[in-house]
Design a protein around this motif. Sequence first.
Motif, short mmCIF file in Angstrom:
data_model
loop_
_atom_site.label_atom_id
_atom_site.label_comp_id
_atom_site.label_asym_id
_atom_site.label_seq_id
_atom_site.Cartn_x
_atom_site.Cartn_y
_atom_site.Cartn_z
N GLU A 26 50.87 -69.68 95.86
CA GLU A 26 50.44 -68.61 94.96
C GLU A 26 49.39 -67.72 95.61
OE1 GLU A 26 49.22 -68.03 90.31
OE2 GLU A 26 48.60 -69.90 91.29
N GLU A 27 48.42 -68.33 96.28
CA GLU A 27 47.38 -67.55 96.96
C GLU A 27 47.97 -66.68 98.07
OE1 GLU A 27 44.01 -67.28 96.28
OE2 GLU A 27 44.56 -68.34 94.44
N MET A 28 48.88 -67.24 98.86
CA MET A 28 49.50 -66.47 99.95
C MET A 28 50.30 -65.30 99.41
SD MET A 28 50.97 -69.31 102.56
CE MET A 28 49.90 -70.42 103.44
N LEU A 29 51.10 -65.55 98.36
CA LEU A 29 51.93 -64.48 97.81
C LEU A 29 51.09 -63.40 97.13
CD1 LEU A 29 54.93 -66.51 96.36
CD2 LEU A 29 54.75 -65.32 98.56
N THR A 30 50.04 -63.81 96.44
CA THR A 30 49.14 -62.84 95.81
C THR A 30 48.49 -61.96 96.87
OG1 THR A 30 48.73 -64.30 93.94
CG2 THR A 30 47.10 -62.57 94.35
N ALA A 31 48.00 -62.58 97.93
CA ALA A 31 47.35 -61.83 99.01
C ALA A 31 48.30 -60.86 99.69
CB ALA A 31 46.76 -62.80 100.03
N ALA A 32 49.59 -61.21 99.70
CA ALA A 32 50.59 -60.35 100.34
C ALA A 32 51.15 -59.30 99.38
CB ALA A 32 51.74 -61.20 100.90
N GLY A 33 50.69 -59.30 98.12
CA GLY A 33 51.11 -58.28 97.17
C GLY A 33 52.32 -58.62 96.33
N HIS A 34 52.78 -59.84 96.37
CA HIS A 34 53.92 -60.23 95.55
C HIS A 34 53.44 -60.48 94.12
CE1 HIS A 34 56.80 -60.53 98.84
NE2 HIS A 34 55.72 -60.83 99.56
N ARG A 35 54.26 -60.08 93.15
CA ARG A 35 53.82 -60.10 91.75
C ARG A 35 54.46 -61.20 90.92
NH1 ARG A 35 55.48 -55.42 93.54
NH2 ARG A 35 57.38 -55.48 92.35
N ASP A 36 55.75 -61.28 90.89
CA ASP A 36 56.48 -62.17 90.00
C ASP A 36 56.83 -63.44 90.78
OD1 ASP A 36 57.98 -63.28 88.01
OD2 ASP A 36 59.68 -61.92 88.25
N MET A 37 55.95 -64.41 90.75
CA MET A 37 56.13 -65.57 91.63
C MET A 37 56.47 -66.87 90.93
SD MET A 37 52.23 -65.78 92.99
CE MET A 37 51.89 -64.04 92.98
N GLU A 38 56.82 -66.82 89.64
CA GLU A 38 57.14 -68.05 88.92
C GLU A 38 58.25 -68.84 89.58
OE1 GLU A 38 56.87 -65.07 87.31
OE2 GLU A 38 54.98 -65.38 86.28
N ASN A 39 59.32 -68.15 90.00
CA ASN A 39 60.43 -68.86 90.65
C ASN A 39 60.01 -69.47 91.98
OD1 ASN A 39 62.15 -68.34 88.54
ND2 ASN A 39 63.16 -66.63 89.53
N ALA A 40 59.21 -68.75 92.74
CA ALA A 40 58.74 -69.29 94.02
C ALA A 40 57.90 -70.54 93.80
CB ALA A 40 57.94 -68.24 94.79
N LEU A 41 57.09 -70.54 92.75
CA LEU A 41 56.24 -71.70 92.47
C LEU A 41 57.07 -72.88 91.96
CD1 LEU A 41 53.16 -69.91 90.90
CD2 LEU A 41 53.51 -70.66 93.27
N LEU A 42 58.10 -72.61 91.17
CA LEU A 42 59.01 -73.68 90.75
C LEU A 42 59.72 -74.26 91.96
CD1 LEU A 42 60.62 -75.35 88.68
CD2 LEU A 42 62.19 -73.41 88.51
N ILE A 43 60.20 -73.39 92.84
CA ILE A 43 60.92 -73.84 94.02
C ILE A 43 60.03 -74.71 94.90
CG2 ILE A 43 61.91 -73.05 96.22
CD1 ILE A 43 63.04 -70.62 94.58
N ILE A 44 58.81 -74.27 95.17
CA ILE A 44 57.95 -75.06 96.05
C ILE A 44 57.63 -76.41 95.42
CG2 ILE A 44 55.66 -74.21 95.43
CD1 ILE A 44 56.99 -74.91 98.96
N SER A 45 57.43 -76.42 94.10
CA SER A 45 57.18 -77.69 93.41
C SER A 45 58.35 -78.65 93.59
CB SER A 45 56.96 -77.45 91.91
OG SER A 45 55.80 -76.73 91.68
N GLU A 46 59.55 -78.15 93.41
CA GLU A 46 60.74 -79.00 93.51
C GLU A 46 60.97 -79.48 94.94
OE1 GLU A 46 62.29 -80.31 91.06
OE2 GLU A 46 61.27 -79.13 89.54
#
Length: 157
Positions: A26-46
């Motif tokens: 989440e911190e990396m994506l936020t710093a890079a300007g990505h906004r809608d990261m719910e799917n990325a966070l679900l994916i990394i969790s899984e």
Amino acid sequence: MNERFLGEFVLPGVAHSVAVARHCVEEMLTAAGHRDMENALLIISELVTNSLLHTASGLHGGVVTVDVVAVDAEVVRVEVTDDGADTVPQARESGGDDCHGRGLWLVEQVSLRWGVRLLGAGQCAVWAETFTGQVVPVCAGEGVAAGVARRERGVKG
């Protein structure tokens, strides 16, 4: 492609590492300007959870390595490398009473595409790409947008 490497981190093979992985991504994506990261966070969790449950990464002294790449301004790829297993990760259908077995199925549902890279010494890296913009991309073929449209129309497959 104009891919940009956002970062890599190594975590111990313990349950708390799932939450740490989510936070770091989440911190990396936020710093890079990505906004809608719910799917990325679900994916990394899984993916981290699967590594801890099904590979040597979950054994004493095991680790998982996470890589985060911006494929473009609105798509990211997250990849988890494990310490090795006797099996190759694959999505499967679980029974209604099963406590496990839905992780890669979920990854498949929310990702644009995903896959497995077999590495030496039994290790493998499982990766998935997902959209991180605020508007779902228009796809002529398979993918999240096509799958959502099919489900909304009640079409299977």
